[in-house]
Enzyme design. Structure first.
Site, short mmCIF file in Angstrom:
data_model
loop_
_atom_site.label_atom_id
_atom_site.label_comp_id
_atom_site.label_asym_id
_atom_site.label_seq_id
_atom_site.Cartn_x
_atom_site.Cartn_y
_atom_site.Cartn_z
N ASN A 44 -1.23 1.38 5.85
CA ASN A 44 -0.36 0.39 5.21
C ASN A 44 0.15 -0.52 6.33
O ASN A 44 0.74 -0.03 7.29
CB ASN A 44 0.80 1.11 4.51
N GLY A 45 -0.08 -1.82 6.21
CA GLY A 45 0.38 -2.75 7.23
C GLY A 45 -0.74 -3.73 7.57
O GLY A 45 -1.71 -3.87 6.81
N TRP A 96 -2.99 -2.61 -1.58
CA TRP A 96 -2.61 -3.96 -2.00
C TRP A 96 -3.33 -4.90 -1.03
O TRP A 96 -3.00 -4.95 0.15
CB TRP A 96 -1.10 -4.12 -1.91
N HIS A 113 15.70 -36.40 -11.47
CA HIS A 113 15.09 -37.06 -10.31
C HIS A 113 13.61 -36.75 -10.21
O HIS A 113 13.05 -36.69 -9.12
CB HIS A 113 15.84 -36.66 -9.04
N CYS A 129 0.82 -1.21 0.00
CA CYS A 129 0.00 0.00 0.00
C CYS A 129 0.86 1.27 0.00
O CYS A 129 1.93 1.30 0.57
CB CYS A 129 -0.88 0.03 1.24
N LYS A 148 12.74 -13.77 -12.85
CA LYS A 148 12.52 -12.61 -13.71
C LYS A 148 11.44 -12.93 -14.75
O LYS A 148 10.54 -12.14 -14.98
CB LYS A 148 13.80 -12.17 -14.44
N ARG A 204 4.78 0.41 -6.07
CA ARG A 204 4.72 -0.44 -4.87
C ARG A 204 3.75 -1.60 -5.05
O ARG A 204 3.77 -2.54 -4.27
CB ARG A 204 4.30 0.41 -3.66
N LYS A 241 6.27 -3.80 -4.61
CA LYS A 241 7.72 -3.54 -4.63
C LYS A 241 8.34 -3.73 -3.26
O LYS A 241 9.41 -4.30 -3.13
CB LYS A 241 7.98 -2.11 -5.13
N GLU A 289 7.73 -13.68 -12.98
CA GLU A 289 7.03 -12.63 -12.24
C GLU A 289 6.46 -11.56 -13.16
O GLU A 289 5.45 -10.94 -12.83
CB GLU A 289 7.91 -12.00 -11.16
N GLU A 312 17.44 -16.76 -10.42
CA GLU A 312 17.07 -15.38 -10.66
C GLU A 312 16.49 -15.20 -12.08
O GLU A 312 15.51 -14.49 -12.28
CB GLU A 312 18.29 -14.47 -10.43
C1 F6R Z 1 11.89 -9.83 -7.63
C2 F6R Z 1 11.88 -8.93 -6.49
C3 F6R Z 1 11.55 -9.51 -5.17
C4 F6R Z 1 12.42 -8.87 -4.09
C5 F6R Z 1 11.97 -9.35 -2.70
C6 F6R Z 1 12.82 -8.77 -1.60
O1 F6R Z 1 12.21 -9.15 -8.82
O2 F6R Z 1 12.10 -7.76 -6.62
O3 F6R Z 1 11.68 -10.88 -5.16
O4 F6R Z 1 13.75 -9.20 -4.32
O5 F6R Z 1 10.63 -8.99 -2.48
O6 F6R Z 1 12.72 -7.38 -1.56
P1 F6R Z 1 13.79 -6.50 -0.84
O7 F6R Z 1 15.09 -6.67 -1.56
O8 F6R Z 1 13.26 -5.11 -0.95
O9 F6R Z 1 13.88 -6.97 0.57
#
Ligand code: F6R
Length: 608
Positions: A101-102, A75, A504, A2, A485, A27, A603, A488, A481
């Site tokens: 937010n929370g 959110w 396996h 949020c 990418k 966010r 985010k 997501e 990773e």
């Molecule tokens: C993926 C991504 C998330 C963050 C994760 C941790 O592209 O951005 O997987 O890496 O939510 O976030 P931070 O680094 O802000 O703790």
């Protein structure tokens, strides 16, 4: 998660709030709303969907006149995304409006209590409990009511609150969810993050846990939860507002991928002095470095993947055992801390709830925590015992790219520093690694310049159902990773597998034409991965290979090859990830996905 924006001043509030909320879209959210005091009462407008729906509904804020207001992008946690559940929420008389937010963890018993007192609820949210609870305690003094609520609720909250009986004030409250306030000659602002106010002011105050701010048109007062007034110093934000703009790129994600050479340079060069690695922020003497017996690296998502890479790099270079944990697991698994255990928490946002909890858990047990953090002044940065910043600048796209690249650099530096101090890395090896590190920005640039070839390849896979990423050792970490990418932002199912593990069970999923991306940058494991590529190809897979320049032997087993420049094998992730980021990005663009704001994602994940 949020986003909160609030404004009180001499200008109309709604357009300022809409503008600020647009800077917090990154966010992640599914509905948006505003509350503005119109001279008589508090008017609320809210709607499920993107911010532009709210903009249209209010004609850019014109239908909500008034100079005091709060806004929110939600959110969903408690209750589905809907108009009713969107914030702000009123008390029953519509004299108090709240954005939050929370998560209020004890909202159910509080709701029961309020129901028994005759309060009626119109939403499924935990936030509505706050609006009614403030009302319950409000006897004419807003600060008193708010602090009473703070004593009663458990959980995390950043709040913006307005009272129609006090239209010359906004209240901002924080516990474990980010919130800042700022001021200029035209008024005062509250926001979840700096970009929302950067257009108006560079002087901001970071609100600490359990603090309340009373904002008026021309001044702000800060209070503890016991209503004692406190003084705070502003922080001047020195990054440019342009850093949080797209600057001509189609998406923030593309812009941020292109910023990676700079990010790597900025994280690396200030820590290289006279051909040595100097990490002043580490706050550790050589004796303390020698005394490390074990390192826990704790993080979420991509930051966790950076941690998985670091396990190979630190164990390989410094010969210190490393355990890498997902923060959400670590905080509840009762980890065994021994004498000499070091904890490293990695986080771009510095606000990730699980990572923050892991940090606190470690400190509670008496262990110092090193934070590797991007956002200056964030919760993890403030609470960690030492902070090593990744100088990536503001990252707006939900999918991380440049912050991840900067995290890798910080971790390589740590590994080399530890390796050198502990006598595991001789001078020649150290200096050759330093040279390789300094070459990385130029090599990343070359890889980015190859984007059209990857775009053409990606366009062939926009219809893919499943994609597998395989690799061994560091190549497995890169695969994790690369897979994240892709999935997501493009919503294509993908999985990363240790190449030797595929047979396996998971190999049964390989069908004619299934795309398997094989990462093979580690010479010592090259032949092994090659065999795994042959195995999947024999079962119909289309094999995309990412390997070092010169490894043309791979063409026997691969259908399509991407070559990366040679570097020290420990640093290969920094290069191999670039084509995989571009691949995920172009598949998502080809599919018409909302690349910067993928569905359901946020985010900074400020709830558990
Ligand atoms: C993926 C991504 C998330 C963050 C994760 C941790 O592209 O951005 O997987 O890496 O939510 O976030 P931070 O680094 O802000 O703790």
């Amino acid at each position: 998660m949020c986003g909160i924006v609030g404004y009180i001043g001499s200008h109309q509030a709604a357009p300022v709030i809409l503008e600020g909320l647009s800077k917090l879209e990154y966010r992640g959210y599914d509905s948006a709303g505003m509350a503005v005091f119109n001279g008589e009462k508090i008017q609320i407008q809210k709607s499920v969907g993107r911010l532009k729906v709210l903009e249209e509904l209010t004609h850019g804020g014109a239908t909500m006149p008034g100079t005091v207001g709060i806004g929110h992008t939600r959110w969903a946690t408690h209750g589905a995304p809907s108009d009713e559940n969107a914030h702000p929420h009123y008390n029953q008389e519509e004299t108090i409006a709240v954005v939050h937010n929370g998560i209020i963890e004890n909202y159910l018993p509080l709701r029961e209590k309020l129901l028994s007192k005759g309060y009626q609820f119109v939403s499924d949210t935990d936030t509505e409990v706050l609006a009614h609870l403030i009302d319950y305690y409000y006897k004419g003094n807003p600060l008193e009511a708010i602090t009473k609520v703070m004593h009663r609720v458990q959980g995390s909250y950043a709040l913006g609150i307005i009272f129609s009986e006090h239209p010359d004030q906004i209240f901002a409250v924080r516990k474990d969810s980010p919130l800042i306030v700022g001021q200029n000659e035209n008024g005062c602002f509250i926001a979840s993050d700096v970009p929302a106010v950067l257009k108006y002011t560079r002087k901001v105050y970071f609100i600490e846990n359990q603090e309340v701010v009373r904002l008026r048109v021309d001044h702000m007062h800060f209070y503890t939860v016991d209503e004692e007034e406190i003084q705070k110093e502003p922080v001047t934000i020195d990054w440019d507002a342009d850093a949080a703009e797209k600057g001509g790129y189609e998406h923030f994600m593309l812009k941020e991928m292109y910023e990676q050479p700079k990010t790597v340079t900025d994280t690396l060069l200030p820590r290289i002095k006279d051909n040595d690695i100097v990490i002043e922020e580490l706050g550790m003497s050589d004796e303390e470095i020698n005394a490390i017996r074990k390192i826990f690296i704790v993080a979420c998502g991509s930051a966790y993947h950076a941690g998985v890479t670091a396990k190979y790099v630190i164990e390989g270079i410094a010969r210190i055992p490393v355990e890498v944990d997902l923060a959400s697991e670590f905080r509840y698994r009762n980890p065994i801390f021994e004498e000499g255990t070091m904890v490293v928490v990695i986080s771009q946002s510095g606000e990730t709830a699980d990572s923050l909890a892991a940090l606190r858990e470690s400190q509670k047990l008496g262990h110092k925590v090193l934070g590797i953090v991007n956002v200056v002044g964030s919760s993890i940065a403030r609470e960690a015992d030492n902070v090593m910043y990744t100088w990536a600048g503001p990252e707006i796209a939900v999918a991380t790219t440049k912050a991840y690249s900067a995290q890798l650099i910080a971790l390589y530096l740590l590994a080399m520093k530890f390796g050198k101090v502990r006598g595991k890395l001789d001078a020649d090896a150290f200096h050759s690694m330093l040279k390789d590190l300094k070459r990385l920005p130029g090599q990343i640039e070359r890889l980015l310049a190859n984007k059209q070839r990857i775009q053409r390849f990606a366009n062939r896979y926009i219809g893919a159902k499943d994609v597998f990423f395989i690799g061994r050792g560091i190549d497995y970490a890169i695969s994790m990773e690369g897979s994240l990418k892709l999935k997501e932002i493009s919503y294509i199912h993908s999985e990363a597998y240790a190449a030797g593990e595929l047979k396996h069970g998971t190999i049964s999923l390989i069908e004619e034409g299934t795309l398997v991306a094989a990462v093979a940058t580690q010479d010592a494991l090259f032949q092994k991965t090659l065999s795994n590529m042959v195995e999947v190809k024999a079962r119909g897979a289309f094999v995309l290979a990412v390997t070092n320049e010169g490894n043309t032997e791979i063409e026997k087993a691969a259908d399509y090859c991407i070559y990366i420049p040679r570097t020290n094998p420990y640093f290969a992730n920094s290069l191999a990830i670039i084509p995989l980021q571009l691949f995920g990005y172009y598949v998502a663009v080809g599919k018409g996905c909302d690349v910067d704001k993928p569905r359901n994602l946020a985010k900074s994940v400020t709830v558990e």
